[in-house]
Design a protein around this motif. Structure first.
Motif, PDB file in Angstrom:
ATOM      1  N   ARG A  14       0.821  -1.205   0.000  1.00 48.56           N
ATOM      2  CA  ARG A  14       0.000   0.000   0.000  1.00 48.56           C
ATOM      3  C   ARG A  14       0.862   1.265   0.000  1.00 48.56           C
ATOM      4  NH1 ARG A  14      -5.227   0.282   1.513  1.00 48.56           N
ATOM      5  NH2 ARG A  14      -5.062  -1.724   2.563  1.00 48.56           N
ATOM      6  N   VAL A  15       2.027   1.213   0.643  1.00 51.27           N
ATOM      7  CA  VAL A  15       2.877   2.406   0.727  1.00 51.27           C
ATOM      8  C   VAL A  15       3.897   2.492  -0.406  1.00 51.27           C
ATOM      9  CG1 VAL A  15       2.605   2.597   3.215  1.00 51.27           C
ATOM     10  CG2 VAL A  15       4.531   1.299   2.283  1.00 51.27           C
ATOM     11  N   LEU A  16       3.993   1.471  -1.232  1.00 53.88           N
ATOM     12  CA  LEU A  16       4.923   1.496  -2.359  1.00 53.88           C
ATOM     13  C   LEU A  16       4.317   2.247  -3.538  1.00 53.88           C
ATOM     14  CD1 LEU A  16       6.290  -2.150  -2.250  1.00 53.88           C
ATOM     15  CD2 LEU A  16       7.410  -0.077  -1.476  1.00 53.88           C
ATOM     16  N   PRO A  17       5.160   2.744  -4.440  1.00 50.72           N
ATOM     17  CA  PRO A  17       4.632   3.469  -5.605  1.00 50.72           C
ATOM     18  C   PRO A  17       3.997   2.517  -6.620  1.00 50.72           C
ATOM     19  CG  PRO A  17       7.019   3.302  -5.751  1.00 50.72           C
ATOM     20  CD  PRO A  17       6.623   2.736  -4.415  1.00 50.72           C
ATOM     21  N   TRP A  18       3.276   3.109  -7.557  1.00 50.03           N
ATOM     22  CA  TRP A  18       2.684   2.348  -8.648  1.00 50.03           C
ATOM     23  C   TRP A  18       3.821   1.754  -9.451  1.00 50.03           C
ATOM     24  CZ3 TRP A  18      -1.987   0.705  -9.605  1.00 50.03           C
ATOM     25  CH2 TRP A  18      -2.261   0.202 -10.858  1.00 50.03           C
ATOM     26  N   PRO A  19       3.799   0.564  -9.956  1.00 47.39           N
ATOM     27  CA  PRO A  19       2.696  -0.371 -10.109  1.00 47.39           C
ATOM     28  C   PRO A  19       2.537  -1.332  -8.940  1.00 47.39           C
ATOM     29  CG  PRO A  19       4.547  -1.202 -11.350  1.00 47.39           C
ATOM     30  CD  PRO A  19       4.977   0.127 -10.743  1.00 47.39           C
ATOM     31  N   TRP A  20       3.460  -1.266  -7.964  1.00 52.46           N
ATOM     32  CA  TRP A  20       3.388  -2.190  -6.831  1.00 52.46           C
ATOM     33  C   TRP A  20       2.117  -1.999  -6.017  1.00 52.46           C
ATOM     34  CZ3 TRP A  20       6.458  -5.987  -7.544  1.00 52.46           C
ATOM     35  CH2 TRP A  20       7.667  -5.788  -8.185  1.00 52.46           C
ATOM     36  N   LYS A  21       1.618  -0.781  -5.991  1.00 47.98           N
ATOM     37  CA  LYS A  21       0.408  -0.488  -5.236  1.00 47.98           C
ATOM     38  C   LYS A  21      -0.783  -1.305  -5.745  1.00 47.98           C
ATOM     39  CE  LYS A  21      -0.016   3.778  -3.954  1.00 47.98           C
ATOM     40  NZ  LYS A  21       0.051   3.939  -2.533  1.00 47.98           N
ATOM     41  N   ALA A  22      -0.719  -1.776  -6.987  1.00 45.65           N
ATOM     42  CA  ALA A  22      -1.810  -2.572  -7.569  1.00 45.65           C
ATOM     43  C   ALA A  22      -2.030  -3.883  -6.813  1.00 45.65           C
ATOM     44  CB  ALA A  22      -1.530  -2.850  -9.039  1.00 45.65           C
ATOM     45  N   VAL A  23      -1.020  -4.349  -6.105  1.00 45.77           N
ATOM     46  CA  VAL A  23      -1.162  -5.584  -5.324  1.00 45.77           C
ATOM     47  C   VAL A  23      -2.247  -5.430  -4.257  1.00 45.77           C
ATOM     48  CG1 VAL A  23       0.040  -7.155  -3.735  1.00 45.77           C
ATOM     49  CG2 VAL A  23       1.199  -6.310  -5.779  1.00 45.77           C
ATOM     50  N   THR A  24      -2.507  -4.220  -3.836  1.00 42.65           N
ATOM     51  CA  THR A  24      -3.533  -4.013  -2.806  1.00 42.65           C
ATOM     52  C   THR A  24      -4.925  -4.392  -3.298  1.00 42.65           C
ATOM     53  OG1 THR A  24      -3.812  -1.685  -3.398  1.00 42.65           O
ATOM     54  CG2 THR A  24      -2.220  -2.188  -1.678  1.00 42.65           C
ATOM     55  N   ALA A  25      -5.084  -4.598  -4.604  1.00 43.31           N
ATOM     56  CA  ALA A  25      -6.369  -5.063  -5.135  1.00 43.31           C
ATOM     57  C   ALA A  25      -6.687  -6.472  -4.624  1.00 43.31           C
ATOM     58  CB  ALA A  25      -6.359  -5.036  -6.653  1.00 43.31           C
ATOM     59  N   MET A  26      -5.688  -7.167  -4.110  1.00 44.94           N
ATOM     60  CA  MET A  26      -5.912  -8.508  -3.541  1.00 44.94           C
ATOM     61  C   MET A  26      -6.810  -8.438  -2.312  1.00 44.94           C
ATOM     62  SD  MET A  26      -4.516 -10.655  -5.491  1.00 44.94           S
ATOM     63  CE  MET A  26      -4.578 -12.113  -4.487  1.00 44.94           C
ATOM     64  N   TRP A  27      -7.083  -7.230  -1.849  1.00 41.29           N
ATOM     65  CA  TRP A  27      -7.961  -7.041  -0.695  1.00 41.29           C
ATOM     66  C   TRP A  27      -9.340  -7.654  -0.933  1.00 41.29           C
ATOM     67  CZ3 TRP A  27      -6.968  -5.971   4.073  1.00 41.29           C
ATOM     68  CH2 TRP A  27      -7.973  -5.550   4.915  1.00 41.29           C
ATOM     69  N   ILE A  28      -9.764  -7.737  -2.197  1.00 40.24           N
ATOM     70  CA  ILE A  28     -11.100  -8.265  -2.492  1.00 40.24           C
ATOM     71  C   ILE A  28     -11.170  -9.783  -2.348  1.00 40.24           C
ATOM     72  CG2 ILE A  28     -11.688  -6.340  -3.995  1.00 40.24           C
ATOM     73  CD1 ILE A  28     -11.205  -8.187  -6.380  1.00 40.24           C
ATOM     74  N   VAL A  29     -10.014 -10.447  -2.328  1.00 40.95           N
ATOM     75  CA  VAL A  29      -9.975 -11.901  -2.125  1.00 40.95           C
ATOM     76  C   VAL A  29     -10.217 -12.165  -0.637  1.00 40.95           C
ATOM     77  CG1 VAL A  29      -8.522 -13.967  -2.292  1.00 40.95           C
ATOM     78  CG2 VAL A  29      -8.355 -12.168  -4.034  1.00 40.95           C
ATOM     79  N   PRO A  30     -11.072 -13.131  -0.310  1.00 43.75           N
ATOM     80  CA  PRO A  30     -11.328 -13.428   1.110  1.00 43.75           C
ATOM     81  C   PRO A  30     -10.028 -13.725   1.867  1.00 43.75           C
ATOM     82  CG  PRO A  30     -12.857 -14.621  -0.278  1.00 43.75           C
ATOM     83  CD  PRO A  30     -11.847 -13.997  -1.194  1.00 43.75           C
ATOM     84  N   TRP A  31      -9.976 -13.279   3.131  1.00 41.68           N
ATOM     85  CA  TRP A  31      -8.746 -13.379   3.919  1.00 41.68           C
ATOM     86  C   TRP A  31      -8.242 -14.808   4.050  1.00 41.68           C
ATOM     87  CZ3 TRP A  31      -8.464 -16.381   8.221  1.00 41.68           C
ATOM     88  CH2 TRP A  31      -9.671 -16.771   8.796  1.00 41.68           C
ATOM     89  N   PHE A  32      -9.132 -15.796   4.145  1.00 44.81           N
ATOM     90  CA  PHE A  32      -8.662 -17.169   4.347  1.00 44.81           C
ATOM     91  C   PHE A  32      -7.984 -17.711   3.093  1.00 44.81           C
ATOM     92  CE2 PHE A  32     -13.153 -17.293   3.288  1.00 44.81           C
ATOM     93  CZ  PHE A  32     -13.211 -18.201   2.237  1.00 44.81           C
ATOM     94  N   LEU A  33      -8.393 -17.259   1.914  1.00 48.24           N
ATOM     95  CA  LEU A  33      -7.707 -17.666   0.683  1.00 48.24           C
ATOM     96  C   LEU A  33      -6.366 -16.946   0.541  1.00 48.24           C
ATOM     97  CD1 LEU A  33     -10.673 -17.743  -1.852  1.00 48.24           C
ATOM     98  CD2 LEU A  33      -9.526 -19.677  -0.758  1.00 48.24           C
ATOM     99  N   ARG A  34      -6.348 -15.647   0.881  1.00 52.55           N
ATOM    100  CA  ARG A  34      -5.088 -14.899   0.843  1.00 52.55           C
ATOM    101  C   ARG A  34      -4.078 -15.493   1.811  1.00 52.55           C
ATOM    102  NH1 ARG A  34      -8.126 -10.119   1.968  1.00 52.55           N
ATOM    103  NH2 ARG A  34      -6.879 -10.043   3.855  1.00 52.55           N
ATOM    104  N   ASP A  35      -4.516 -15.795   3.034  1.00 52.70           N
ATOM    105  CA  ASP A  35      -3.595 -16.361   4.024  1.00 52.70           C
ATOM    106  C   ASP A  35      -3.121 -17.749   3.622  1.00 52.70           C
ATOM    107  OD1 ASP A  35      -3.469 -14.147   5.587  1.00 52.70           O
ATOM    108  OD2 ASP A  35      -4.762 -14.904   7.179  1.00 52.70           O
ATOM    109  N   TRP A  36      -4.003 -18.538   3.017  1.00 56.21           N
ATOM    110  CA  TRP A  36      -3.594 -19.866   2.543  1.00 56.21           C
ATOM    111  C   TRP A  36      -2.472 -19.714   1.519  1.00 56.21           C
ATOM    112  CZ3 TRP A  36      -3.345 -22.051  -2.262  1.00 56.21           C
ATOM    113  CH2 TRP A  36      -3.002 -23.394  -2.291  1.00 56.21           C
TER     114      TRP A  36
END
Length: 70
Positions: A14-36
Motif C-alpha cells: 500500500r505504501v509502495l509506488p505504482w505499479p506495486w500499489k496494484a497488489v492491494t487489489a488482492m484485498w477483495i480476495v477473502p482473507w482465508f484464501l489470501r492467508d492460505w
C-alpha cells in the motif's frame, strides 16, 4: 498497528509506488484464501528460490573494530 500474513503484505504494498500499489487489489480476495496462499508460498519459498546464507547482523572483524575505535 501490527499486521500478519497476507494483510501485512497488502499493507507493505500500500505504501509502495505504482505499479506495486496494484497488489492491494488482492484485498477483495477473502482473507482465508489470501492467508492460505501466503503460507503456501512461505512454506515452499526455499525450495523454489533456494536458500542464500545471508547474515544481516554480521559482527565486524577485528580490523574494522579497530578502525571504528581509532
Amino acid at each position: 498497528s501490527v499486521y500478519h500474513g497476507s494483510r501485512g503484505v497488502i499493507e507493505v504494498f500500500r505504501v509502495l509506488p505504482w505499479p506495486w500499489k496494484a497488489v492491494t487489489a488482492m484485498w477483495i480476495v477473502p482473507w482465508f484464501l489470501r492467508d492460505w496462499a501466503y503460507y503456501f508460498v512461505a512454506d515452499h519459498r526455499k525450495a523454489w528460490f533456494g536458500e542464500e546464507d545471508v547474515d544481516f547482523c554480521e559482527r565486524p572483524d577485528e580490523a574494522l573494530r579497530q578502525k571504528r575505535l581509532d
